[in-house]
Structure formats: structure tokens, C-alpha cells
Design an enzyme around this catalytic site. Structure first.
Site, mmCIF file in Angstrom:
data_model
loop_
_atom_site.group_PDB
_atom_site.id
_atom_site.type_symbol
_atom_site.label_atom_id
_atom_site.label_comp_id
_atom_site.label_asym_id
_atom_site.label_seq_id
_atom_site.Cartn_x
_atom_site.Cartn_y
_atom_site.Cartn_z
ATOM 1 N N GLY A 209 0.832 -1.209 0.000
ATOM 2 C CA GLY A 209 0.000 0.000 0.000
ATOM 3 C C GLY A 209 0.854 1.243 0.000
ATOM 4 C CG ASN A 210 -0.199 4.707 -1.415
ATOM 5 O OD1 ASN A 210 -0.913 5.507 -0.835
ATOM 6 N ND2 ASN A 210 -0.577 4.083 -2.547
ATOM 7 C CE1 TYR A 211 3.872 5.118 5.603
ATOM 8 C CE2 TYR A 211 5.250 5.882 3.787
ATOM 9 C CZ TYR A 211 5.090 5.143 4.949
ATOM 10 O OH TYR A 211 6.136 4.443 5.460
ATOM 11 C CB SER A 212 -2.894 8.036 -0.132
ATOM 12 O OG SER A 212 -4.082 8.788 -0.293
ATOM 13 C CB ALA A 277 -1.526 7.501 -3.633
#
Ligand code: PMT
Length: 398
Positions: A209-212, A277
Site C-alpha cells: 500500500g502507500n501512505y495516502s 495514490a
């Protein structure tokens, strides 16, 4: 959208009358003028002094304020208002409204009202479920009265919740949505917005995943809705909730799901803002069982995900407008310009992780809007304010 609006707030005799104070506060904060009209029973639950202090207007409850022959005109109020909101509205007042019984100032004001009327019912479960109340509400709905019922949240799905007055924030939001739909510069437009991260599944317990957080995309969705647009928000997993009823959220998890929902919705929209994102790679295979810790290393085979913005860029019809985002860490402007062209965007919003307070998770952002003609750099500001500027630019192209 409530700025400068003249609202007649009717208050009736319910325990929920104390929540009217918050309604007044929220209306005033949004820039509305509030004139309270209260029934005799309403005064048993809350004092006019509190209400007049909050609304900064004398409260009207009787036809004759003083014994000097001067009287309050319900007809004048009916002409003055941009909307009438009765919150809380008891079963008794709802019944009288449905049958044209005008035995107090609030009800005569209702009968004289030229502006749209909204009610937020408040009563106990049995009264709400009684066929007489149901018939009365149906009659009012048929006459165009907006009935604001408690809907969201746990309580509403249980028996205790039925009949409970909707929360002040949601009542004021619905009033604001009404004016947005009627007068907003994006009224009649449908806008697709992608927001949040995507999760690419490795096994039943892990993902890439990512930090969005979704904050930027949700701020854009609320801004478009506050200007009257119908919004389709295709959202990756976030902890955020939407406020406006003009926003339809489609919850997705992976880049592929976000892609599928976006290409399905885009043809029915006049514009798209691609703020999500999106993961650029996803595991070649998703393990069916939890991957065990074995050996000294784990190698993952990844394959590219579909590029949603680029696909929509190919699909784009004459008149459709597309804005994308670019999140960069170096050579920012050059990378953003390359994406602007390759994805066939009308403009791109660049944010750099090198700028403090910009990008992921923060409540602020610092962006530069880039199009074929040039660049507009905005200072660090809240994501709500940033959204206002972005939507201003988008609206100018529609
Ligand atoms: O959610 P927050 O915590 O508030 O953070 C906001 C944000 C940093 C996520 C947001 O401001 C932002 O920059 N979003 C885009 C992030 C990104 O993935 O940028 P990109 O440069 O990798 O992608 C360029 C554009 O193509 C973006 O519009 C992106 O949505 C889109 N894209 C990218 C990959 C892909 N497979 N499909 C896409 O549509």
C-alpha cells in the site's frame, strides 16, 4: 452555500430542542441569518433568551409581542426567508402542518411560507411508526416538504434510533446541499474523483500500500459537492467519511478495482479529478494462505497495474475535463509535465514530498497547478483551501 441565506428556524416541544442551539451555531458559522420561531410547547424545553443570544435576533413566539397593538407578521416572514427549517418537528406539529391547522405563530408562518420547507422529525419510536404519523409525513412529502430523517450510524439501524432527530451537522449539511444544487456553479455537473491509496494483496493478511489518507481527494469531493456537483468518489481504503449527500462513494481496494469503477463511471461525467495514490505494481500472484517465514529472503514478482488516468485520457470525449495529480520527490516540474501530456490531462496538480506540510496524511498541501500554458504555484494552505483553488480552475474549463 448558506452564506447570506435567510433561514426561519422553527422549534417545537421536543426534548431534542436543545440541539437547536447547535443548529443555530452551525447556520451562523456558515454565514446564514437565523430567525427563530418557537411554539408555546417549545418554550417549555428551551428558553428564548438562549436562542436569541445565539441567533442574534429576538425570538418570535406570539402574534402579539407586546400589549401595544404591534404584532409579528407571519406573512412577512414567509416572504423574507430563503428556507424554513423546523427542527425538532414533533408528531403534533407534523400533524397540524399536514392538515393546515394554524393555531400558533410557527404554523401560520409555515402556511404563509413562500420558500422551501424542511422538517427534522423528533419523537419516540411508537409515535414515528404510527400510521397517522406515517400518513402525515407522506402528505408533507407529496407537497414538497423536505423530510430530514436520521439515517446514518449505528443507532439509526436499531429500534431506539427510529424517530430520533438527525444530528445538527447533517441537518445543516442537507440544507446546504439544497442551496448548492439550486445555485452552485457546478450544479448539473457530474464529477468523478479518485482518492486514497490502493491495497495490492500479497496474501490473506498482507498488502502493498502507500501512505495516502484520502484527505486531499475527500476535500475535493466536498468542495465539488458544496458547489452543486454530483460527485462519484471512487475511494481506496480510508478512515474518512463523506458529509454531503451529493457524494456517492464507491469503495474499492486494488488498483484494478479502482480502474474498473472509474472507467465504468467516467462516460457519465463531465470531469474527473484523479487524486488517488494508485499502486504502480501489484503481486503477480496472491497467495491463498498466509506466506510463511522461511529461508533468508522473500522475492516478490510484481506486474504493472493499469494506469487509470492514461486509460481515461484515451476515453476522454470533447468537452470532458480531466485533472490529475503528480506526487514527486525530484525533478518535480519535468516529471509532472511528462505526466500531463502522456495521460492527456487538462491540468496537473504537482505536490512534492520535499515541501514540508505537503503530500500524504497532512491537513495541508502546497501545490503547483500546471497546464499547457504555464504554472500557478499556490502557498501552503489547508487541503480544503487547496481544493477550492483546484475546483475553481476545473470549473473555469467546464
Ligand atoms: O491522501 P492524502 O494523504 O491527502 O495525500 C494526498 C496525495 C499526496 C495522495 C495527493 O495529493 C496526490 O499527490 N495524489 C497522486 C499520487 C500519485 O500517485 O501520483 P503519481 O505521480 O504516481 O500519479 C500521477 C497521476 O496518475 C495521478 O493523478 C494518479 O492518480 C494517476 N495514476 C497513477 C497510477 C495509476 N496506476 N493510475 C493512475 O490513475
Amino acid at each position: 452555500m448558506l452564506k447570506g441565506k435567510k433561514i426561519v428556524l422553527g422549534i417545537t416541544g421536543s426534548i431534542a430542542a436543545y440541539k437547536s442551539c447547535l443548529i443555530i451555531r452551525l447556520l451562523k458559522k456558515a454565514g446564514a441569518e437565523v430567525q427563530v420561531v418557537i411554539t408555546p410547547a417549545g418554550k417549555e424545553f428551551i428558553t428564548p433568551i438562549t436562542l436569541s443570544a445565539l441567533s442574534q435576533n429576538p425570538v418570535i413566539s406570539d402574534f402579539f409581542a407586546q400589549r401595544d397593538g404591534t404584532w409579528h407578521s407571519h406573512v412577512a416572514l414567509g416572504l423574507w426567508a430563503d428556507a424554513m427549517l423546523i427542527a425538532p418537528a414533533t408528531a403534533c406539529t407534523i400533524g397540524k402542518m399536514a392538515h393546515g391547522i394554524a393555531d400558533n405563530m410557527l404554523l401560520t408562518t409555515y402556511l404563509s411560507m413562500k420558500a422551501p420547507v424542511f422538517i427534522a422529525p423528533a419523537m419516540d419510536l411508537d409515535m414515528m411508526a404510527h400510521p397517522a404519523t406515517e400518513d402525515n409525513l407522506r402528505l408533507l412529502r407529496e407537497r414538497g416538504v423536505g423530510v430530514i430523517e436520521a439515517q446514518s450510524g449505528f443507532l439509526a439501524s436499531t429500534l431506539e434510533g427510529k424517530g430520533r432527530m438527525e444530528e445538527p451537522e447533517n441537518i445543516v449539511q442537507q440544507l446546504s446541499d439544497y442551496f448548492a444544487r439550486k445555485e452552485g456553479d457546478l450544479s448539473g455537473k457530474k464529477i468523478l474523483i479518485t482518492a486514497g491509496p490502493t491495497y495490492e494483496k500479497l496474501d490473506p493478511v498482507r498488502f502493498i500500500g502507500n501512505y495516502s489518507s484520502g484527505k486531499m481527494g475527500y476535500a475535493l469531493a466536498e468542495e465539488c459537492a458544496s458547489r452543486g456537483a454530483q460527485v462519484v468518489l471512487v475511494s481506496g481504503p480510508t478512515a474518512l467519511a463523506t458529509k454531503s449527500a451529493l457524494i456517492e462513494r464507491i469503495s474499492v481496494e486494488s488498483a484494478q478495482e479502482m480502474h474498473d469503477a472509474s472507467i465504468r463511471e467516467f462516460p457519465g461525467c463531465q470531469a474527473a479529478i484523479l487524486c488517488a495514490a494508485v499502486a504502480d505494481f501489484t503481486p503477480q500472484n496472491t497467495a491463498e494462505e498466509k506466506i510463511k517465514r522461511e529461508g533468508n529472503a522473500l522475492h516478490l514478482d510484481l506486474r504493472p497495474t493499469p494506469d487509470i488516468a492514461a486509460t481515461l485520457g484515451q476515453m476522454k470525449r470533447e468537452g470532458q475535463v480531466m485533472a490529475g495529480f503528480a506526487l514527486e520527490t525530484c525533478n518535480e516540474a519535468a516529471h509532472a509535465r511528462e505526466k500531463l501530456e502522456r495521460k492527456k490531462l487538462d491540468f496537473i496538480v504537482l505536490n512534492s514530498l520535499r515541501d514540508e506540510g505537503a503530500g500524504f496524511r497532512t491537513d495541508t498541501n502546497k501545490v503547483t497547478m500546471i497546464d499547457g500554458k504555464g504554472e500557478e504555484a499556490l502557498p501552503l494552505m489547508s487541503k480544503q483551501e487547496t481544493a477550492m483553488h483546484i475546483v475553481d480552475k476545473l470549473a473555469g474549463l467546464l
